[in-house]
Design an enzyme around this catalytic site. Structure first.
Site, PDB file in Angstrom:
ATOM      1  N   ASP A 199       0.893  -0.876   0.587  1.00 29.66           N
ATOM      2  CA  ASP A 199       0.166   0.039  -0.162  1.00 29.66           C
ATOM      3  C   ASP A 199       1.118   1.254  -0.110  1.00 29.66           C
ATOM      4  O   ASP A 199       2.053   1.604   0.409  1.00 29.66           O
ATOM      5  CB  ASP A 199      -0.676   0.012   1.369  1.00 29.66           C
ATOM      6  CG  ASP A 199       0.191  -0.189   2.533  1.00 29.66           C
ATOM      7  OD1 ASP A 199       0.859  -0.918   2.681  1.00 29.66           O
ATOM      8  OD2 ASP A 199      -0.612   0.403   3.483  1.00 29.66           O
ATOM      9  N   GLU A 218      -0.519  -2.332   5.126  1.00 27.51           N
ATOM     10  CA  GLU A 218       0.213  -2.423   6.263  1.00 27.51           C
ATOM     11  C   GLU A 218      -0.128  -0.639   6.973  1.00 27.51           C
ATOM     12  O   GLU A 218       0.225  -0.681   8.603  1.00 27.51           O
ATOM     13  CB  GLU A 218       1.961  -2.004   5.949  1.00 27.51           C
ATOM     14  CG  GLU A 218       3.072  -2.148   6.756  1.00 27.51           C
ATOM     15  CD  GLU A 218       2.895  -0.869   8.034  1.00 27.51           C
ATOM     16  OE1 GLU A 218       3.198  -0.651   9.036  1.00 27.51           O
ATOM     17  OE2 GLU A 218       3.031   0.170   7.500  1.00 27.51           O
TER      18      GLU A 218
HETATM   19 NI    NI Z   1       6.851   1.200   5.628  1.00 32.98          NI
END
Ligand code: NI
Length: 395
Positions: A81, A139
């Site tokens: 991401d 994340e």
């Molecule tokens: Ni990172």
């Protein structure tokens, strides 16, 4: 084997660089990595690597089997991401998705893992066991893609015995790698406090329950948790980043909101600190006749690098790159959702240097000018392959 890996990484470099450019130019926010996942899946198909898509939404789990696949299994993880940042770089591969940018290097992590996959696939007749590749979403956003991948059984069938991940590190020149054994990164929990009193005219404070003055006392009192309650040997940070309430000089408002974050490196103390934050806030509010609403949604746990695994990986890195290229990292109070995996199995999260001689590519992560010296791609993909093969042999 080492020479073969280095040769393959060199041979695959331009292809992996093009992959990184594509992912960097087409960033997607957390849990929306649809095109990124499709692109990665297409590459895995091209490489001939079996994989499953749609894990925890956009996640991918791939398997590369060597000789005797049941011998051992280890996992390698990359995140996919990007962040809601407007890219300030004007390179040819700059973000085409305005306001979204790969400013934490997750494009690099995904590209490196594809490179590692290609190397491992090409050498699979020369090693024993199974390597599981995890391309995970989200994340950067709670509850963290790692926790969702685990809930979606990414760590089962086969169950890995260890997990590794690399992360870009713009504070270190390319060619260097950094390891930290034991506690490395902090748990990160958000704090939302709402203090509800009784508003009124500022000239008649006795007719109100002033949430502003109560909020001031709460802020000061909560710092006692870090200064007086925390074990000085356990790193702890309590920071408030937002306070909101009121309208004018002469109006006492009804409510004040305080937003902050608590970070530490010990799970028992983490729970105890949450209890203290609630208890102290409620106690102060109650004693002045106000009400407190406190929410501390559970964030990422602290990241513990298994010492045995980390010392071994660091030794393999020294063997691969040269002893002087491997450094010991300092602890960091930032969070990282790789920590969810390390609650299930021993893990090692390490850093690869990405700047050029401490002169170029030094912008930190989460900065609109972040970029890397791309020689790091070759080092990242080859070293991860080398670590993976060695790890399979140390059951
Ligand atoms: Ni990172």
């Amino acid at each position: 084997m080492q020479t073969t890996i280095k040769q393959l990484a060199h041979q695959f470099f331009s292809e992996i660089q093009a992959i990184r450019h594509h992912i960097h130019a087409h960033p997607e926010l957390s849990f929306q990595e649809f095109e990124t996942a499709q692109f990665i899946s297409n590459k895995l198909n091209e490489f001939g690597i079996e994989h499953k898509t749609g894990v925890a939404g956009t996640g991918i789990v791939a398997l590369i089997k060597g000789k005797n696949p049941d011998h051992n299994c280890i996992a390698l993880r990359a995140d996919m991401d990007a962040l809601p940042i407007l890219e300030a770089n004007d390179c040819s591969y700059a973000s085409k998705n305005k306001g979204v940018m790969h400013a934490c290097g997750h494009d690099v992590h995904s590209a490196c893992l594809l490179g590692t996959a290609k190397i491992l696939h090409a050498t699979k007749d020369n090693w024993e066991g199974t390597i599981k590749l995890l391309f995970q979403p989200g994340e950067e956003k709670h509850p963290g893609g790692a926790s969702l991948m685990i809930a979606d059984k990414a760590l089962e069938n086969p169950k890995p015995n260890a997990i590794y991940a690399l992360h870009v590190y713009p504070h270190l020149p390319v060619g260097y790698v950094g390891f930290k054994s034991g506690q490395y990164m902090a748990s990160a929990d958000e704090i939302y406090i709402t203090i509800k009193g009784k508003g009124g005219h500022a000239a008649l404070p006795h007719q109100t329950t002033d949430p502003i003055s109560i909020a001031a006392q709460v802020l000061v009192a909560l710092q006692q948790i870090v200064s007086r309650k925390a074990n000085p040997l356990i790193p702890s940070v309590l920071s408030f980043g937002k306070i909101e309430g009121g309208f004018a000089t002469n109006v006492i408002p009804e409510e004040v909101k305080i937003l902050g974050t608590f970070r530490t490196m010990d799970e028992t103390w983490r729970a105890e600190a949450h209890r203290l934050i609630k208890e102290i806030t409620e106690g102060i509010c109650q004693s002045y006749g106000a009400k407190a609403d406190i929410e501390i949604p559970i964030g990422y746990p602290s990241l513990y690098n298994d010492p045995t695994l980390t010392e071994k990986a660091s030794a393999w890195a020294a063997d691969f790159l040269g002893k002087e290229q491997v450094i010991t990292l300092d602890k960091r109070m930032a969070g990282e959702d790789f920590s969810f995996y390390t609650q299930h199995m021993p893990g090692c999260f390490f850093r690869i240097g990405t700047n050029t001689n401490n002169e170029k590519f030094t912008a930190p992560v989460h900065n609109d000018r972040f970029d890397i010296d791309e020689r790091a791609l070759e080092i990242g993909m080859s070293m991860m392959a080398w670590i993976a093969i060695n790890a399979l042999n140390t059951k």
